[in-house]
Design an enzyme around this catalytic site. Structure first.
Site, PDB file in Angstrom:
ATOM      1  N   GLU A 261      -5.529   3.207  -9.859  1.00  0.00           N
ATOM      2  CA  GLU A 261      -6.299   3.201  -8.601  1.00  0.00           C
ATOM      3  C   GLU A 261      -7.715   3.610  -8.901  1.00  0.00           C
ATOM      4  OE1 GLU A 261      -5.399   5.832  -5.306  1.00  0.00           O
ATOM      5  OE2 GLU A 261      -3.328   5.144  -5.268  1.00  0.00           O
ATOM      6  N   GLU A 315      -7.133  -0.489   5.819  1.00  0.00           N
ATOM      7  CA  GLU A 315      -5.843  -0.147   6.427  1.00  0.00           C
ATOM      8  C   GLU A 315      -6.081   0.753   7.640  1.00  0.00           C
ATOM      9  OE1 GLU A 315      -2.811   0.902   3.280  1.00  0.00           O
ATOM     10  OE2 GLU A 315      -4.457   0.292   1.958  1.00  0.00           O
ATOM     11  N   LYS A 318      -4.687   4.595   8.336  1.00  0.00           N
ATOM     12  CA  LYS A 318      -4.984   5.736   7.462  1.00  0.00           C
ATOM     13  C   LYS A 318      -5.696   6.809   8.292  1.00  0.00           C
ATOM     14  CE  LYS A 318      -3.905   4.326   3.197  1.00  0.00           C
ATOM     15  NZ  LYS A 318      -3.825   4.983   1.896  1.00  0.00           N
TER      16      LYS A 318
END
Ligand code: NAG
Ligand code: NAG
Ligand code: NAG
Length: 349
Positions: A261, A315, A318
């Site tokens: 990530e 998203e 979140k």
């Protein structure tokens, strides 16, 4: 109908694209209620982008089915809470039976991530069962003749007690010999990578603008590491070399590294330092160029790391504004910004 000239151009472009390395993947997170169906996402990534790896935070069956016959490699994640039970072989076998076997080989699995940032949870039970769960899943894969699927677990850079300068990189005391040496030994034995989540976004100092440039791969004064005599021009390299130094101190500098990530938010709260489209373009765009250049880092010259950008989509569920804005794409598949992941053919033809 494309004319013959276009077909030749297409062939040429396909050949030239194949010749360059592409090790860029995306984290396909799904903490949202407005994302397109997985089949739409699979078709989009395959037909319009150069992204050929995805990483999931679960083993969502709809997504696994959707990526069948796409040629896109998939990393699935076993949930943190499943780690204690997965340390026993029967549970590990049944996890493989449920989450891999129904989709393999049409869906290409490259790796199973066992939990996410487990050391950072400080949960003693999860930490104690992490390596046994990795071992059991590896054994279960072997029993199914799926040894090409690797087993690993992504770590936050919180695993380091020291990371500056890179030559000072070291694992947290108390975890180095007892936790990391055995995990690295597993990676060496099974030829699987150590996965890390470096985030220069969390590493710059808002009161020192030059550290933001250093984090963003923009021109900056660099950071000189006196111990090695090496000059760092970007924080990503420095963070990777700090991890490498920590591994080397335990004798495991031969183990591969994967960037599980990394990313940069394109929006955040009012006055939140560093966030914004321009910075996200700079970080992710330069990161992709840097990784695909094959240059490596000062301590790991010429090494290419498979790199997963966080994340594919913005998203909306979140918790914070910045966390909702790491995506390369909006839910309607429009790019939030372009960092050069579109296939050139489509732009030119
Ligand atoms: C795995 O391969 C071995 C040797 O080729 C074979 O005997 C065995 O049946 C295979 N097992 C499975 C589950 O496919
Ligand atoms: C390190 O690199 C930066 C950026 O290229 C440069 O400005 C600086 O002079 C270099 N420092 C040393 C000690 O080489
Ligand atoms: C890295 O690649 C360059 C250019 O091909 C080469 O000159 C250099 O020796 C390589 N370094 C290592 C450590 O392999």
């Amino acid at each position: 109908m494309p004319n013959p000239f276009h077909l030749l151009l297409l062939l040429f472009l396909r050949l030239s694209t194949a010749a360059t390395t592409n090790t860029i993947g995306v984290n396909y997170g799904t903490v949202a209620d407005n994302l397109p169906p997985p089949s739409t996402v699979a078709t989009f990534l395959k037909s319009q982008t150069t992204i050929n790896h995805i990483k999931l935070y679960d083993a969502n069956p709809d997504i696994l089915r959707a990526f069948a016959n796409t040629g896109i490699s998939v990393t699935v994640t076993a949930a943190n809470g499943d780690i204690p039970s997965l340390s026993k072989l029967p549970s590990a076998k049944s996890w493989i039976t449920t989450n891999i076997l129904p989709y393999h080989p049409k869906t290409i699995f490259n790796r199973i991530a066992v939990g996410n940032e487990i050391i950072a949870t400080s949960d003693k039970n999860l930490i104690a069962h992490l390596l046994p769960a990795m071992e059991a899943l590896q054994k279960a894969l072997t029993l199914s003749n799926l040894t090409h699927i690797q087993v690993s677990t992504p770590h936050s850079l919180g695993i380091l007690s020291s990371s500056e300068p890179p030559s000072a990189g070291a694992f947290r005391r108390g975890y180095d010999v007892t936790i990391f040496a055995p995990i690295l030994d597993f990676h060496r034995r099974t030829k699987s990578p150590f996965m890390v989540n470096p985030y220069p976004f969390f590493g710059f100092d808002p009161t020192r603008p030059e550290t933001l440039n250093y984090a963003l791969f923009k021109p900056n004064g660099g950071v000189f590491d006196k111990m090695t005599g090496l000059n760092y021009t970007n924080m990503f390299d420095a963070q990777m070399d700090a991890v490498f130094t920590a591994m080397k101190k335990l004798g495991y500098d031969d183990v591969e590294l994967v960037v599980a990530e990394t990313g940069w938010p394109s929006a955040g709260d009012p006055n939140q330092p560093g966030v914004g489209i321009e910075n996200a373009v700079s970080y992710n765009g330069n990161l992709i160029k840097h990784v695909n250049s094959g240059k490596g880092t000062p301590l790991m010259p010429n090494r290419t790391f498979e790199t997963y950008i966080f994340s594919l989509f913005n998203e909306n569920l979140k918790p914070t504004v910045s966390e909702r804005n790491y995506g390369l794409f909006k839910p309607n598949l429009a790019p939030v910004y372009d960092v050069g992941v579109f296939t050139q053919q489509d732009v030119l033809l």
